[in-house]
Design an enzyme around this catalytic site. Structure first.
Site, mmCIF file in Angstrom:
data_model
loop_
_atom_site.group_PDB
_atom_site.id
_atom_site.type_symbol
_atom_site.label_atom_id
_atom_site.label_comp_id
_atom_site.label_asym_id
_atom_site.label_seq_id
_atom_site.Cartn_x
_atom_site.Cartn_y
_atom_site.Cartn_z
ATOM 1 N N GLU A 235 0.848 -1.192 0.000
ATOM 2 C CA GLU A 235 0.000 0.000 0.000
ATOM 3 C C GLU A 235 0.886 1.245 0.000
ATOM 4 O O GLU A 235 2.101 1.168 0.196
ATOM 5 C CB GLU A 235 -0.940 0.011 1.209
ATOM 6 C CG GLU A 235 -0.239 0.200 2.523
ATOM 7 C CD GLU A 235 -1.179 0.121 3.718
ATOM 8 O OE1 GLU A 235 -0.687 0.327 4.829
ATOM 9 O OE2 GLU A 235 -2.375 -0.146 3.547
ATOM 10 N N GLU A 236 0.257 2.382 -0.202
ATOM 11 C CA GLU A 236 0.960 3.664 -0.178
ATOM 12 C C GLU A 236 1.620 3.868 1.190
ATOM 13 O O GLU A 236 1.030 3.540 2.223
ATOM 14 C CB GLU A 236 -0.072 4.771 -0.423
ATOM 15 C CG GLU A 236 0.432 6.176 -0.284
ATOM 16 C CD GLU A 236 -0.686 7.212 -0.381
ATOM 17 O OE1 GLU A 236 -0.398 8.385 -0.119
ATOM 18 O OE2 GLU A 236 -1.828 6.841 -0.705
ATOM 19 N N HIS B 115 -20.408 6.240 12.475
ATOM 20 C CA HIS B 115 -21.832 6.439 12.756
ATOM 21 C C HIS B 115 -22.635 6.340 11.460
ATOM 22 O O HIS B 115 -23.693 5.706 11.409
ATOM 23 C CB HIS B 115 -22.020 7.805 13.419
ATOM 24 C CG HIS B 115 -23.405 8.057 13.915
ATOM 25 N ND1 HIS B 115 -23.727 9.167 14.679
ATOM 26 C CD2 HIS B 115 -24.573 7.379 13.752
ATOM 27 C CE1 HIS B 115 -25.011 9.145 14.964
ATOM 28 N NE2 HIS B 115 -25.554 8.072 14.406
ATOM 29 N N ASP C 123 -11.292 0.247 14.004
ATOM 30 C CA ASP C 123 -9.827 0.348 13.937
ATOM 31 C C ASP C 123 -9.392 1.388 12.908
ATOM 32 O O ASP C 123 -8.442 1.171 12.154
ATOM 33 C CB ASP C 123 -9.194 -1.000 13.611
ATOM 34 C CG ASP C 123 -9.036 -1.873 14.830
ATOM 35 O OD1 ASP C 123 -9.359 -1.407 15.936
ATOM 36 O OD2 ASP C 123 -8.599 -3.025 14.689
ATOM 37 N N ASP D 145 -5.241 -0.155 7.436
ATOM 38 C CA ASP D 145 -5.295 -1.242 8.416
ATOM 39 C C ASP D 145 -6.579 -1.198 9.240
ATOM 40 O O ASP D 145 -6.561 -1.371 10.456
ATOM 41 C CB ASP D 145 -4.062 -1.180 9.323
ATOM 42 C CG ASP D 145 -3.825 -2.500 10.055
ATOM 43 O OD1 ASP D 145 -4.242 -3.556 9.529
ATOM 44 O OD2 ASP D 145 -3.247 -2.469 11.146
ATOM 45 N N HIS E 184 -20.261 5.885 21.460
ATOM 46 C CA HIS E 184 -20.209 6.977 20.475
ATOM 47 C C HIS E 184 -20.871 8.255 20.986
ATOM 48 O O HIS E 184 -21.965 8.221 21.526
ATOM 49 C CB HIS E 184 -20.879 6.557 19.168
ATOM 50 C CG HIS E 184 -20.933 7.665 18.156
ATOM 51 N ND1 HIS E 184 -19.803 8.153 17.527
ATOM 52 C CD2 HIS E 184 -21.971 8.391 17.681
ATOM 53 C CE1 HIS E 184 -20.158 9.131 16.695
ATOM 54 N NE2 HIS E 184 -21.459 9.298 16.770
ATOM 55 N N CYS F 22 -21.965 11.882 19.435
ATOM 56 C CA CYS F 22 -22.116 12.633 18.187
ATOM 57 C C CYS F 22 -21.345 13.950 18.263
ATOM 58 O O CYS F 22 -21.183 14.527 19.332
ATOM 59 C CB CYS F 22 -23.589 12.906 17.906
ATOM 60 S SG CYS F 22 -24.477 11.431 17.349
ATOM 61 N N CYS G 175 -21.583 14.731 12.610
ATOM 62 C CA CYS G 175 -22.773 13.862 12.656
ATOM 63 C C CYS G 175 -24.019 14.718 12.420
ATOM 64 O O CYS G 175 -24.936 14.314 11.690
ATOM 65 C CB CYS G 175 -22.888 13.163 14.007
ATOM 66 S SG CYS G 175 -21.547 12.016 14.410
#
Length: 200
Positions: free
Chosen positions: A54-55, A90, A104, A114, A143, A145, A149
């Site tokens: 990957e980059e 979300h 992740d 990743d 979570h 907001c 959101c």
């Protein structure tokens, strides 16, 4: 594992593209996080014949998303990239009616790599993630907001439960469920993920 890693990251990348198309045009939203593609390389003469490429991401590598209830990352909460990553989570959660979560989220600035995906036990549209489905419950509980959101009109997770929610769809867009394999670079200082077997 390398096939699964490519499949997961590139599936998440497809969701991120749809998110960018929806969030990018909003006034004041600004830059949208991008999940970089990852590619599978076959090296038949090598003892380990498969690798991912990957980059290369240059700069401070930051983990933006909460992986479990024990992890608190202030860069996730306080930075623009961190807030937009949480909004992306979300958004995916709402668009899949709580059946799938990109987790992740980590990288340099707005470029992410990743990543993982958690799905409910039966998967989502034929796709099963590589993270425990408990991540979905943890996300819903943790979570908070933020203004992004609100810009996207996402509903607060505090007042709803997935069984009470009706499925939502994206107008004129199909959510991804089986993308082609793509690209990546060496992974430094990354934590192992709690992989789950596809047999479960």
């Amino acid at each position: 594992l390398v096939l699964q890693e490519c499949h997961v990251q590139n599936t998440a990348r497809e969701y991120a593209k749809i998110y960018a198309a929806e969030a990018g045009p909003l006034e004041g939203f600004g830059e949208v996080p991008e999940i970089i593609p990852i590619f599978l390389v076959h090296r038949p003469a090598n003892n380990i014949p498969y690798a991912t490429v990957e980059e290369e991401l240059v700069g401070e590598f930051v983990k933006y998303s909460v992986r479990d209830g024990k992890e608190v990352n202030f860069l996730r909460r306080d930075s623009e990239a961190g807030q937009k990553c949480c909004t992306f989570q979300h958004w995916v959660y709402e668009k899949t009616n709580g059946s799938l979560l990109v987790t992740d989220l980590q990288g340099v600035g707005m470029k992410l790599t990743d990543v993982g995906i958690a799905t409910q036990a039966k998967g989502y549209k034929g796709f099963k993630g590589n993270c425990s489905m408990s991540f979905i419950e943890q996300f819903r509980a943790l979570h908070q907001c933020n203004k992004y959101c609100e810009m996207l009109g996402l509903k607060s997770l505090r007042a709803t439960h997935p069984k009470q929610r009706k499925a939502t769809c994206i107008k004129g867009k199909n959510l991804p469920h089986s993308p082609a394999l793509k690209k990546t670079v060496p992974k430094k200082a990354r934590e192992p993920r709690d992989f789950i077997s596809s047999e479960h």
